[in-house]
Scaffold this active site. Structure first.
Site, PDB file in Angstrom:
ATOM      1  N   ASP A 120       0.837  -1.198   0.000  1.00 24.98           N
ATOM      2  CA  ASP A 120       0.000   0.000   0.000  1.00 24.98           C
ATOM      3  C   ASP A 120       0.879   1.259   0.000  1.00 24.98           C
ATOM      4  O   ASP A 120       1.855   1.341   0.763  1.00 24.98           O
ATOM      5  CB  ASP A 120      -0.850  -0.034   1.278  1.00 24.98           C
TER       6      ASP A 120
ATOM      7  N   GLU B  76       1.544  -0.656  -4.910  1.00 21.56           N
ATOM      8  CA  GLU B  76       0.692   0.495  -5.210  1.00 21.56           C
ATOM      9  C   GLU B  76       1.635   1.649  -5.545  1.00 21.56           C
ATOM     10  O   GLU B  76       1.876   2.546  -4.754  1.00 21.56           O
ATOM     11  CB  GLU B  76      -0.240   0.886  -4.067  1.00 21.56           C
TER      12      GLU B  76
HETATM   13  C1  GLC Z   1      -3.882   3.426  -0.494  1.00 27.94           C
HETATM   14  C2  GLC Z   1      -5.164   2.650  -0.454  1.00 27.94           C
HETATM   15  C3  GLC Z   1      -6.253   3.579  -0.049  1.00 27.94           C
HETATM   16  C4  GLC Z   1      -5.947   4.108   1.331  1.00 27.94           C
HETATM   17  C5  GLC Z   1      -4.563   4.749   1.361  1.00 27.94           C
HETATM   18  C6  GLC Z   1      -4.114   4.989   2.760  1.00 27.94           C
HETATM   19  O1  GLC Z   1      -3.918   4.420  -1.434  1.00 27.94           O
HETATM   20  O2  GLC Z   1      -5.400   2.038  -1.681  1.00 27.94           O
HETATM   21  O3  GLC Z   1      -7.510   2.970  -0.065  1.00 27.94           O
HETATM   22  O4  GLC Z   1      -6.912   5.046   1.701  1.00 27.94           O
HETATM   23  O5  GLC Z   1      -3.597   3.935   0.769  1.00 27.94           O
HETATM   24  O6  GLC Z   1      -3.705   3.806   3.349  1.00 27.94           O
END
Ligand code: GLC
Ligand code: CA
Length: 575
Positions: free
Chosen positions: A231, A291
């Site tokens: 993440d 991500e």
């Molecule tokens: C990432 C996740 C998102 C979350 C953020 C904070 O972007 O995909 O849903 O709000 O991280 O953890």
């Protein structure tokens, strides 16, 4: 050769060993051709709150997922990424983690999780977890950290003095609105949070933090987990000098100045953490999905590794989800850019933070056809697709229309410009029973009226449904060598409406023709130059009433129509 044998043995060991407390594997599991498992796997992102509720409390849970594993297997899913199901106050619906090594009681127990792993494995499905590099403000590390300036965990978070008179340490903003610094009355300092104030950033410069966090991944690997989605992995580090970010003209949805996050995002040290995580993942044959949010392909490449050190196997690029209007020319450009890198790409068309494609591109008239044309693309490219649950049904966003209904805090803060992410997180539509068969209780988010027609049961019964289309394309993906490993060969590069390409390997080729416009198109494809017959045996298509081979020298495709066909060599006389 020895290497190849080791890889095959590692693959076998995944299918034979028990999912729980599996021994570390020394090599990445691979198939007989030497492809690590994640290259040929179809991934499915599952938002556990919204997938299947087994106990009627309106919130999906692990037992709900386990009960639906046959559905996922039959769809053609090889690995499931579950967004965070750890204990959490749910401020950011799980992305605020208060214990990394447990399951939130709302989702079940560790025993339920082990059962899910076991049952999934019996169906050839791997489970991938989410790795969140900031905690909840209710995590015991943070509770200790804020208890006093001399607390054992004080330096596990980023605490700084303000600039006096209520001014925070610098101008950095939270992605979720307003200053990234939260004042703490008790210890008279600010702590840093890139996301909500309830999601304090860990201080990754403290070696104890790094050790603890790397150990979290080992803990789950030893339980039998097959990898992590990392993440917000480009927000691990910040500039220790806390240099102000450059301010851009204008305001964002929260009324804050627009800002270029130069000093608190995408720091080179982020890549070092990815490389360390990879070192551990490799010991378990595990995959890391990032991500990552590169602005372009050269930035994307750095996430695969740098300076001879491997990074992530599957960094996400979002280049597809950033395509604002459905356009063959734009998609062709993005595909070519990714393909040119030579790396193994990952493709997604939406997720729990991104509006569903039917709602981005739909015109209300051709929405199912649009869902199919996109599936015809991202499931037939060279790379690994990640389906977001419900895409296979052509599910649409169900956006809130009143601020008081919004659950996602950024939607409340940014209303009406920023409506939040509830719309793409609504319950999975299983049937036309009340609440779409998701729950016997009141679902935590409302299902859209379209669930009556767009649900698993109804679409299973309809040969023309989006779901049946997904099933057919996914089956092809698992069986056609050209779709698994073939080169990407663009065709008709100047056609602004119809995206066409070949996937080609050895003597085999699959042609893909996708009409990305709302008009019927006459298409001509010339495969003579690539040395192939100019006729395609239909594998999957939306053509009606056409059964024999399609003459590629001229045929019509309806609005958003798809043709995926097998092509033989010219000399083979196959067709
Ligand atoms: C990432 C996740 C998102 C979350 C953020 C904070 O972007 O995909 O849903 O709000 O991280 O953890
Ligand atoms: Ca439940």
């Amino acid at each position: 050769m020895l290497n190849r044998i080791a890889l095959i043995l590692a693959a076998l060991s995944w299918s034979l060993t028990s999912p729980c407390f599996a021994a570390p594997r020394t090599a990445a599991s691979a198939d007989a051709d030497g492809h690590p498992w994640w290259e040929h796997a179809v991934f499915y992102e599952l938002y556990p709150r919204s997938f299947a509720d087994s106990n009627g409390d309106g919130i999906g849970d692990l037992n709900g997922i386990t009960a639906r594993l046959d559905y996922l297997r039959d769809l053609g899913v090889d690995a499931v990424w579950i967004t965070p199901c750890y204990p959490s106050p749910q401020v950011d619906f799980g992305y605020d983690v208060s214990d990394y090594e447990a399951i939130d009681p709302m989702y079940g127990t560790l025993q339920d999780f082990d059962r899910l792993l076991r049952e999934a494995k019996q169906r050839g499905i791997r489970i991938v977890m989410d790795f969140v590099n900031h905690t909840s403000d209710q995590h015991k590390w943070f509770l200790d950290s804020k208890s006093s300036r001399s607390a054992a965990h004080r330096d596990w978070y980023v605490w700084r003095d303000g600039k006096g008179q209520g001014a925070p340490p610098n101008n950095w903003l939270s992605l979720f609105g307003h200053s990234a610094w939260q004042w703490d009355e008790r210890t008279q300092q600010y702590y840093y949070h890139f996301f909500y104030p309830q999601q304090p950033d860990l201080n990754w410069r403290n070696p104890a933090v790094e050790t603890a966090m790397l150990d979290v991944t080992r803990w789950w690997y030893q339980r039998g987990v097959a990898g992590f989605r990392l993440d917000a992995v480009d927000t691990v580090f910040e500039d220790p000098a806390l240099t102000d970010n450059p301010v851009l003209p204008g305001k964002n949805a929260y009324g804050d100045p627009r800002m270029h996050n130069v000093y608190n995002q995408k720091l080179p040290a982020d890549n070092e953490v990815m490389q360390k995580l990879r070192g551990i993942a490799d010991q378990y044959g595990a995959v890391l999905i990032g991500e990552t949010n590169p602005v372009d392909v050269s930035e994307l490449e750095s996430y695969y590794g740098q300076g001879g050190k491997p990074g992530l196997q599957l960094p996400m690029d979002y280049l597809f989800t950033n395509v604002r209007t459905l356009s063959a020319a734009e998609y062709r450009k993005q595909i070519a850019a990714i393909d040119r890198t030579g790396h193994w790409p990952v493709y997604l068309i939406s997720n729990h933070d991104v509006r569903r494609p039917v709602s981005r591109y739909g015109d209300g008239q051709h929405d199912d056809a649009i869902a199919k044309v996109l599936a015809g693309m991202y499931l037939t490219l060279r790379g690994t697709p990640i389906l977001y649950y419900g895409e296979e049904l052509g599910m649409a966003n169900n956006d809130p229309t009143r601020r008081e209904d919004v659950k996602d805090p950024i939607g409340r803060l940014g209303w009406p410009d920023q409506k939040g992410r509830d719309g793409e997180r609504t319950p999975m539509q299983w049937s036309n029973a009340p609440n779409a068969g998701f729950s016997s209780g009141q679902p935590w988010l409302p299902v859209p009226a379209s669930y009556k027609t767009h649900n698993v049961a109804a679409e299973t019964a309809d040969p023309d449904s989006v779901l049946q289309f997904y099933r057919r394309v996914l089956e092809l993906r698992h069986t056609e060598k050209a779709l698994l490993d073939g080169r990407y060969v663009p065709l008709n590069p100047d056609d602004a409406q119809v995206l066409s390409y070949l996937r080609r390997i050895d003597g085999e080729a699959v042609v893909v023709v996708l009409n990305m416009s709302g008009q019927r198109r006459h298409v001509r494809v010339d495969l003579a130059t690539p040395g192939l017959a100019n006729r395609a045996e239909i594998l999957v298509s939306t053509l009606h009433g056409v059964h024999g081979p399609v003459d590629l020298a001229g045929f019509d495709l309806e609005p958003f129509g798809v043709l995926i066909g097998k092509v033989g060599r010219r000399a083979s006389g196959r067709f």
